[in-house]
Design a protein around this motif. Structure first.
Motif, PDB file in Angstrom:
ATOM      1  N   MET A   1       0.811  -1.214   0.000  1.00 26.31           N
ATOM      2  CA  MET A   1       0.000   0.000   0.000  1.00 26.31           C
ATOM      3  C   MET A   1       0.846   1.266   0.000  1.00 26.31           C
ATOM      4  N   ARG A   2       2.118   1.148   0.342  1.00 30.43           N
ATOM      5  CA  ARG A   2       2.973   2.331   0.376  1.00 30.43           C
ATOM      6  C   ARG A   2       3.283   2.853  -1.027  1.00 30.43           C
ATOM      7  N   LEU A   3       2.987   2.052  -2.046  1.00 32.38           N
ATOM      8  CA  LEU A   3       3.239   2.517  -3.410  1.00 32.38           C
ATOM      9  C   LEU A   3       2.448   3.786  -3.714  1.00 32.38           C
ATOM     10  N   SER A   4       1.303   3.886  -3.095  1.00 31.59           N
ATOM     11  CA  SER A   4       0.457   5.047  -3.385  1.00 31.59           C
ATOM     12  C   SER A   4       0.929   6.297  -2.652  1.00 31.59           C
ATOM     13  N   LYS A   5       1.985   6.144  -1.855  1.00 36.65           N
ATOM     14  CA  LYS A   5       2.448   7.292  -1.069  1.00 36.65           C
ATOM     15  C   LYS A   5       3.631   8.018  -1.712  1.00 36.65           C
ATOM     16  N   GLY A   6       4.090   7.519  -2.834  1.00 33.64           N
ATOM     17  CA  GLY A   6       5.226   8.202  -3.446  1.00 33.64           C
ATOM     18  C   GLY A   6       5.526   7.673  -4.826  1.00 33.64           C
ATOM     19  N   LEU A   7       6.320   8.448  -5.551  1.00 29.53           N
ATOM     20  CA  LEU A   7       6.747   8.028  -6.877  1.00 29.53           C
ATOM     21  C   LEU A   7       7.885   7.019  -6.749  1.00 29.53           C
ATOM     22  N   PRO A   8       7.987   6.116  -7.692  1.00 29.16           N
ATOM     23  CA  PRO A   8       9.075   5.126  -7.601  1.00 29.16           C
ATOM     24  C   PRO A   8      10.428   5.765  -7.884  1.00 29.16           C
ATOM     25  N   GLN A   9      11.383   5.528  -7.005  1.00 27.39           N
ATOM     26  CA  GLN A   9      12.724   6.094  -7.179  1.00 27.39           C
ATOM     27  C   GLN A   9      13.411   5.515  -8.404  1.00 27.39           C
ATOM     28  N   ILE A  10      13.115   4.270  -8.707  1.00 24.72           N
ATOM     29  CA  ILE A  10      13.748   3.618  -9.859  1.00 24.72           C
ATOM     30  C   ILE A  10      13.124   4.125 -11.164  1.00 24.72           C
ATOM     31  N   GLY A  11      11.905   4.568 -11.095  1.00 20.66           N
ATOM     32  CA  GLY A  11      11.247   5.049 -12.302  1.00 20.66           C
ATOM     33  C   GLY A  11       9.993   4.275 -12.645  1.00 20.66           C
ATOM     34  N   TYR A  12       9.822   3.107 -12.079  1.00 16.73           N
ATOM     35  CA  TYR A  12       8.611   2.321 -12.326  1.00 16.73           C
ATOM     36  C   TYR A  12       8.303   1.501 -11.080  1.00 16.73           C
ATOM     37  N   TYR A  13       7.014   1.072 -10.985  1.00 18.24           N
ATOM     38  CA  TYR A  13       6.590   0.319  -9.812  1.00 18.24           C
ATOM     39  C   TYR A  13       6.779  -1.195  -9.989  1.00 18.24           C
ATOM     40  N   PHE A  14       6.339  -1.688 -11.144  1.00 19.20           N
ATOM     41  CA  PHE A  14       6.291  -3.141 -11.313  1.00 19.20           C
ATOM     42  C   PHE A  14       7.301  -3.640 -12.351  1.00 19.20           C
ATOM     43  N   GLU A  15       7.193  -3.127 -13.563  1.00 18.80           N
ATOM     44  CA  GLU A  15       8.109  -3.552 -14.624  1.00 18.80           C
ATOM     45  C   GLU A  15       8.456  -2.348 -15.487  1.00 18.80           C
ATOM     46  N   PRO A  16       9.586  -2.389 -16.184  1.00 19.77           N
ATOM     47  CA  PRO A  16       9.988  -1.218 -16.975  1.00 19.77           C
ATOM     48  C   PRO A  16       8.987  -0.852 -18.073  1.00 19.77           C
ATOM     49  N   GLY A  17       8.225  -1.838 -18.516  1.00 17.52           N
ATOM     50  CA  GLY A  17       7.305  -1.543 -19.605  1.00 17.52           C
ATOM     51  C   GLY A  17       5.921  -1.126 -19.162  1.00 17.52           C
TER      52      GLY A  17
ATOM     53  N   PRO B   1       2.675   1.135 -17.874  1.00 17.86           N
ATOM     54  CA  PRO B   1       2.211   2.454 -18.294  1.00 17.86           C
ATOM     55  C   PRO B   1       2.777   3.547 -17.391  1.00 17.86           C
ATOM     56  N   GLY B   2       3.324   4.577 -18.026  1.00 17.34           N
ATOM     57  CA  GLY B   2       3.842   5.720 -17.270  1.00 17.34           C
ATOM     58  C   GLY B   2       5.206   5.523 -16.660  1.00 17.34           C
ATOM     59  N   ALA B   3       5.900   4.470 -17.053  1.00 21.36           N
ATOM     60  CA  ALA B   3       7.228   4.225 -16.476  1.00 21.36           C
ATOM     61  C   ALA B   3       8.167   5.381 -16.812  1.00 21.36           C
ATOM     62  N   TYR B   4       8.928   5.805 -15.848  1.00 20.81           N
ATOM     63  CA  TYR B   4       9.945   6.866 -15.950  1.00 20.81           C
ATOM     64  C   TYR B   4       9.352   8.263 -16.172  1.00 20.81           C
ATOM     65  N   THR B   5       8.068   8.338 -16.492  1.00 18.19           N
ATOM     66  CA  THR B   5       7.499   9.665 -16.776  1.00 18.19           C
ATOM     67  C   THR B   5       6.407  10.038 -15.788  1.00 18.19           C
ATOM     68  N   ARG B   6       6.189   9.194 -14.839  1.00 15.99           N
ATOM     69  CA  ARG B   6       5.089   9.401 -13.920  1.00 15.99           C
ATOM     70  C   ARG B   6       5.355  10.635 -13.043  1.00 15.99           C
ATOM     71  N   THR B   7       4.332  11.405 -12.864  1.00 10.62           N
ATOM     72  CA  THR B   7       4.461  12.592 -12.010  1.00 10.62           C
ATOM     73  C   THR B   7       3.557  12.511 -10.788  1.00 10.62           C
ATOM     74  N   LYS B   8       2.691  11.501 -10.781  1.00 14.39           N
ATOM     75  CA  LYS B   8       1.766  11.354  -9.657  1.00 14.39           C
ATOM     76  C   LYS B   8       1.789   9.894  -9.207  1.00 14.39           C
ATOM     77  N   PRO B   9       1.776   9.636  -7.903  1.00 16.46           N
ATOM     78  CA  PRO B   9       1.804   8.232  -7.450  1.00 16.46           C
ATOM     79  C   PRO B   9       0.556   7.481  -7.894  1.00 16.46           C
ATOM     80  N   ILE B  10       0.688   6.194  -7.873  1.00 14.05           N
ATOM     81  CA  ILE B  10      -0.445   5.340  -8.225  1.00 14.05           C
ATOM     82  C   ILE B  10      -1.578   5.575  -7.221  1.00 14.05           C
ATOM     83  N   ASP B  11      -2.801   5.533  -7.724  1.00 16.57           N
ATOM     84  CA  ASP B  11      -3.966   5.796  -6.874  1.00 16.57           C
ATOM     85  C   ASP B  11      -4.140   4.654  -5.867  1.00 16.57           C
ATOM     86  N   ALA B  12      -4.405   5.010  -4.618  1.00 11.79           N
ATOM     87  CA  ALA B  12      -4.589   3.983  -3.582  1.00 11.79           C
ATOM     88  C   ALA B  12      -5.771   3.085  -3.881  1.00 11.79           C
ATOM     89  N   GLN B  13      -6.752   3.626  -4.569  1.00  7.94           N
ATOM     90  CA  GLN B  13      -7.939   2.830  -4.897  1.00  7.94           C
ATOM     91  C   GLN B  13      -7.577   1.686  -5.848  1.00  7.94           C
TER      92      GLN B  13
END
Lengths: 957, 282
Positions: free
Chosen positions: A892-908, A910-922
């Motif tokens: 659940m902490r994923l929704s509290k910040g942007l990924p430092q590496i640039g992506y949450y799950f895999e490099p491919g 959606p929004g990898a490396y370009t995300r400006t907003k954390p993933i929605d908690a919902q």
């Protein structure tokens, strides 16, 4: 031990040729003997004594004594040759002749000033200056020179143009035609060296011989200043830098059969660039020295008058001003680049204590390590100023040893000990970053493989996060062996194995550099510069296969280089090299491919240069052996290395194409910017840019030194090509995947860059000119490289030092809650369940939980859309079914910040490396609403969902 | 003669000790004595195969000390790596005893070859003399001590690093004797201090069991297996809610499980989480 007559490299006694230049020692010996026999037909100035029996026969090779403690070659006193040679025998009586005394060599106690009690300075040698110089002094000079020529340096056959040029500096002409102008001075300089250096065709063996003849290693006491002062025509130079005697060959040609006559001119060169040419007194006595001519002071900022003496005149003859100054600078650079003995000291230093400063500097490094650990602990507590402590500790570890390496006073034992000390401390900098468990991403991948080997007792088990890893299990085998035999954990065993590999890397690189240059100083500087590569501190010290394969590959390079130098024991060196090569091939694919490519290139260069007959070289058999093993390894059924590389290079190529084709900067990666991480401070940006710029700007100088001195060495050709790749790899930093490739390449390219840098430092900053400014300058430059490398390879210290949890930050995301969740999964769910989760929980679930991770790299369908969808719909269920996901681990902490590496799950995703907003908690809690998905674990931040009911359900009728 | 081959005999002795220790440790259950095992294993893996192989390959002290060190480490690693592939082919696999026997055998063979090759060599009469004096030895020892202390300091720092406290709650289907349905659930505390918990279990939203006070110290675990009485229907939704005693109104953790009930005849039922039809999403 012996020295190569061509380049001065220290070689084993039994070496038949030089590894640097391929110079045949047998032919040199024959040549020397021919020269010696020819020299007996005519009287010469310098070899009155030399022609006596004491001169060693050219074919006799006197091994240099080696100190038993350090294994280092002892410094040779000037008269060593004379002392060791048999004394001449009187033909009448058959008794040995009495040898003349050698008053100059005896150390005279220096006078003490009565007022201060200090030892009085001895700037001048009035006795030597005012009285005719004793014959022994001249004899000693010539003896040493000639002995060296006879044993090591064979003068080349004199060419007509040489004779013509040397006639230009013949004494009568100089006396009759005073030439006060500076431009004419340069003409004289030209006459002294032009024919020997510039007029000979480059690349020829004769070329190098000529250079050796010109550079005279004799450094006698210089009486010049007193004489100048006494005449009162010009203020005397403050200190005498060095003295240049004429080449032996020149003296021989112009000597009118008078023995050591007073027509032998002597040139004293001063630190301000002036030089004075004397008519030297001789053994005949009677005449004191008299000045033949004196040069005007050079222009301010003259880099090296000594160097300009060896070079051609400025273009345009009498041209003055900036062009001339620029030419002088260029001339000095060119001259220094080809200095055959940059390591030669004014006065040889005896190593009374081979340990030298090692204990003190090791203690300094240890204190630096303690400072770094203090910084880590401060960072763990979020105490400000931790970064400052980090850089301070790094400086304490690195800088004192670097300073020590630059000076010639350190013994070989001290250098090796210091290198080990610095390497161990830097390795512990990485270890103490997380001393209780692995935190680096790659470490988890290999830990999983080790766990499989330990658990099953067999190789080639499946690794879902890095499917190629089980096919290159070298590191894991050794770690499993140590873990099995010692009972240590995988973590502890891994630390020991990588520590040994780190030590092997440093020592192998040292020996390789020493083998190639013949200098312990250059080798130690090269090794310390290698430590500045962006991946040395953390990446190549982590528990990953490259950390072991790279040292093994460096050892193979060293063994191959050593093989080329040997006559005996060659096949055993070959066996050792091939054993290590085989181990390297089964340890890491990338290292294997790169080094196979390098060996192949080395073989091609070798074919062009042909320093040895092909059948005597190790290069081509090794290439063939390596290629056969590589093909076998790659074609093992199931080895996914080809697809692994094609996908990686496909990504790099795609990103580069996108960067080139897209308008503006939208397609390229922005340097020093990360949407999640804190911005890089300006000074650290400048440091990293300076590091890249410094190396890139230095490459022409590397090439110059290489061309002037080492262009006959095939391996150094290879190194030059590698060094030229450095700017190309830096361009890759403009893409995301390419930046990783650039960092990965640096570990290999720096092997070449470090050695070429050390050679350039040695050439452009000869030890005889080193004061305190030059070492400080060089140390600052090397430390900038080191700091820049750390920032480039790992980010700013605050990003990799310990601290609170960060979202998808690899090291900073490994914390007890995730670990306990993974341990729970292993305990209560059992191993090998198919689990889908974010990047860092993938590591934990794989290593601690022993689960199979559903990921694209393992060939599973990409299910990242499941996580980014607001609902669980038919599409999401079909994805879960297609990938057979049994458990979803949601942090659940994923929704509290942007990924430092640039992506949450895999490099491919959606929004990898370009995300400006954390993933929605919902998006993360949506699984609670699906009845068939069971929430089986909850630790607050981490929730594990059982999707077995969903994926195993029969299809709807 | 004996002194000349002292190193080889020492290598052989350590190899034999490793084999003996591997047998004793596995049979007598002494595998947890890691200190002895480590002291024996380190040279067997990183030194002995490479050193004896180097001594067997190179005669007449062809390598000076640094080269010997590098050859020793590199060849030891190479031999260990390639030995792993050989052991993988054997049914014994890569376990403790096969490792000890294999590496010990290699060490013995190489030592034997080195011994015979040395017989023709003259005795090296020059004794080794340490370049370290007392003062330099003390300083070097101090440096090593500082390094060790640094590592210890970092371990203490890492262990004392403050992390967010948490508590694990889990719920899993299980089977009891007699093939009756049951669920197991548990709590493990990773809080900074002892915490008093309150657990409530509901089935199809009806409270069925409750534990008002469970006091757990840090890292302490509590588990329970709750049998489920099947009253009818095919689906059972079991929920477990965890409260902290000091915050009884706030659900601290919760887990749930949807069980599919399949009758096995009579009063016997099978409870699984699988083979449940997906919800009517369309």
């Amino acid at each position: 031990m012996q020295r190569c007559p061509n380049c001065g490299t220290v070689l084993p006694n039994n070496a038949g040729f030089c590894a640097h230049c391929g110079f045949s020692l047998k032919s040199a010996a024959d040549k020397a003997s021919r020269t010696k026999s020819a020299s007996r037909t005519s009287a010469r100035i310098g070899d009155v004594k030399v022609k006596e029996p004491p001169v060693l026969p050219a074919t006799k090779k006197t091994p240099l004594p080696v100190e038993p403690e350090s294994g280092e070659i002892k410094e040779q006193p000037l008269l060593a040759t004379i002392e060791e040679t048999p004394r001449p025998v009187e033909p009448e009586s058959g008794k040995m002749k009495n040898m003349p005394a050698l008053p100059v060599i005896e150390e005279t106690p220096r006078p003490i000033e009565p007022e201060s009690g200090k030892i009085a300075p001895v700037p001048t040698l009035p006795v030597v200056e005012e009285t005719p110089r004793p014959a022994e002094l001249e004899d000693i000079e010539v003896k040493e020179t000639m002995a060296l020529s006879a044993i090591e340096k064979t003068p080349p056959p004199v060419k007509p143009e040489d004779i013509e040029v040397k006639e230009t500096i013949a004494l009568p002409a100089m006396k009759k035609t005073p030439r006060p102008a500076e431009a004419e001075d340069i003409e004289v300089k030209e006459t002294m060296a032009l024919s020997a250096i510039e007029k000979t065709p480059p690349g020829g063996e004769r070329d190098i011989d000529s250079l050796n003849t010109i550079a005279m290693p004799v450094v006698p006491q210089t009486p010049g200043p007193v004489q100048n002062k006494g005449r009162g025509k010009r203020p005397a130079p403050s200190s005498v830098e060095m003295q240049k005697t004429l080449p032996v060959a020149a003296v021989e040609k112009k000597a009118p059969q008078k023995g050591l006559s007073d027509q032998y001119p002597r040139v004293d060169v001063y630190s301000d660039g002036t030089f004075v040419m004397y008519r030297g007194s001789s053994s005949t006595g009677g005449k004191s020295q008299s000045t033949i001519r004196r040069s005007n002071p050079p222009a301010k900022g003259d880099p090296d008058t000594m160097a300009t003496l060896l070079l051609p005149s400025a273009p345009g003859g009498k041209t003055k001003g900036p062009i001339r100054r620029a030419w002088r600078v260029i001339s000095a650079i060119l001259a220094r680049a080809q200095d055959p003995e940059p390591e030669r000291l004014k006065r040889p230093e005896a190593h009374t204590n081979p340990v030298g400063w090692l204990p003190v500097l090791a203690l300094t490094s240890a204190l630096g390590l303690f400072t770094v650990v203090t910084a880590y602990n401060a960072a763990r507590d979020n105490t400000p100023g931790a970064e400052l402590y980090f850089w301070l500790g790094i400086g304490l570890i690195f800088l004192p040893a670097t300073v020590r390496f630059l000076f010639a006073g350190a013994s070989r034992l001290e250098r090796v000990g210091l290198l080990c000390s610095v390497a161990i401390c830097l390795y512990l900098v990485k270890v103490t970053l997380s001393p209780i468990y692995f935190i680096q991403y790659d470490e988890f991948l290999h830990w999983s493989t080790v766990n499989d080997i330990v658990a099953t007792g067999h190789l080639f088990a499946q690794n879902s996060l890095l499917p190629v890893s089980p096919f290159y299990p070298g590191l894991e085998i050794v770690t499993a062996a140590l873990s099995n035999l010692s009972g240590l954990s995988t973590f502890q065993s891994g630390l020991v194995v990588v520590g040994m590999a780190c030590l092997l890397m440093v020592l192998s690189l040292y020996l390789l550099s020493e083998q190639l240059t013949g200098s312990a100083r250059i080798a130690s500087i090269a090794t310390i510069i290698y430590m500045t590569n962006p991946h040395f501190l953390l990446f190549d010290s982590q528990f990953a296969y490259e950390s072991l394969a790279l040292p093994l590959a460096t050892f193979v390079l060293f063994a191959m280089t050593r093989y080329e130098l040997l006559n005996n024991n060659r096949r055993w060196v070959l066996l050792a090299a091939w054993l290590a090569l085989a181990a390297m091939i089964v340890t890491h694919h990338l290292t294997n491919f790169i080094f196979e490519g390098l060996f192949l290139l080395w073989a091609v260069i070798y074919l062009f240069l042909r320093p040895l007959p092909l059948r005597k070289s190790i290069v081509i058999p090794t290439v063939i052996f390596g290629l056969i093993l590589t093909v076998i390894t790659v074609t093992i059924i199931g080895n996914t290395v080809i697809s692994y590389f094609t996908s990686f290079f496909g990504d790099v190529g795609g990103e580069i194409a996108q960067a080139l084709t897209s308008s503006g900067a939208s397609g390229s990666r922005q340097l020093f910017s990360n949407t999640a991480a804190q911005p890089t401070p300006l000074w650290e940006r400048l440091i990293s840019l300076a590091a890249v710029g410094l190396i890139t700007a230095s490459i022409p100088f590397y090439l110059l030194c290489f061309w002037r001195r080492y262009r006959r060495n095939a391996l150094l050709w290879l190194f030059c090509i590698m060094a030229m790749l450095y700017p190309v790899t830096q361009v890759l930093r403009l893409t995301d995947t390419g930046a990783e490739a650039a960092d990965r390449a640096s570990s290999f390219i720096f092997i070449a860059i470090s050695l070429l840098s050390a050679i350039a430092i040695a050439q452009f900053f000869p030890v005889r000119f080193l004061k305190w400014k030059q070492p400080v300058l060089i140390c600052c430059a090397i430390f900038v490289l080191f700091m820049g490398g750390i920032i480039l390879g790992n980010g700013i210290p605050t990003s990799f030092m310990p601290g609170p949890y960060q979202v998808v930050a690899d090291a900073r995301s490994i914390e007890p809650e995730g670990i306990q969740a993974a341990i729970w999964a292993h305990t209560y769910l059992g191993p090998d369940n198919r689990v889908a989760t974010d990047r860092d929980n993938q590591l934990l679930m794989s290593a601690y939980g022993d689960q199979y991770i559903v990921s694209s790299i393992a060939g599973d369908p990409d299910i990242t859309d499941v996580f980014f969808s607001p609902v669980v719909d038919t599409y999401e269920i079909s994805l879960l079914k297609a990938a057979h996901v049994h458990y979803l681990v949601i942090d659940m902490r994923l929704s509290k910040g942007l990924p430092q590496i640039g992506y949450y799950f895999e490099p491919g995703e959606p929004g990898a490396y370009t995300r400006t907003k954390p993933i929605d908690a919902q998006f993360l809690t949506k699984f609670d609403t699906v009845p068939q998905i069971n929430r089986v674990f909850d630790s607050g931040d981490i929730v594990i969902y059982d999707t077995g009911g969903l994926i195993n359900a029969p299809a709807q009728p | 003669m004996r002194l000349r081959n002292l190193d080889l005999f020492l290598a052989l002795g350590i190899a034999v000790l490793n084999v003996v220790w591997a047998i004793v440790a596995t049979t007598a259950g002494l595998a947890n004595l890691t200190a002895i095992s480590t002291i024996l294993a380190l040279p067997l893996i990183f030194v002995l195969p490479g050193y004896t192989l180097t001594e067997a390959l190179f005669k007449n002290h062809a390598l000076e000390i640094v080269q010997l060190l590098v050859f020793t480490i590199a060849l030891s690693l190479a031999v260990s790596i390639l030995s792993g592939f050989a052991l993988n082919l054997l049914p014994t696999g890569l376990h403790t005893l096969p490792w000890a026997v294999w590496l010990g055998t290699f060490t013995a063979i190489f030592a034997l070859i080195a011994y015979f090759r040395r017989r023709a060599q003259p005795l090296d009469a020059q004794p080794w003399k340490s370049p370290f004096r007392l003062s330099t030895s003390l300083l070097s020892g101090l440096a090593i001590l500082v390094m060790v202390l640094s590592v210890v300091y970092s371990v203490i720092g890492a262990e004392q690093q403050s992390h967010q406290a948490f508590t694990n709650l889990w719920l899993l289907p299980t089977t009891q004797a007699g093939n009756t349905c049951a669920v197991s659930f548990g709590v493990q505390s990773f809080e900074a201090a002892p915490v008093n918990y309150h657990i409530v279990v509901t089935i199809n939203n009806a409270p069925t069991a409750s534990w008002p006070s469970i006091l757990l110290a840090p890292k302490q675990q509590w588990t329970h297996v709750e049998p489920i009485t099947v009253t009818g229907g095919t689906l059972l939704v079991v929920q477990v809610q965890l409260y902290r005693a000091n915050q009884p109104q706030v659900v601290y953790r919760h887990v749930d499980l949807t069980l599919h009930i399949a009758s096995k005849g009579g009063t016997k039922y099978q409870c699984t989480t699988s083979f449940i039809s997906p919800p009517a999403l369309d």
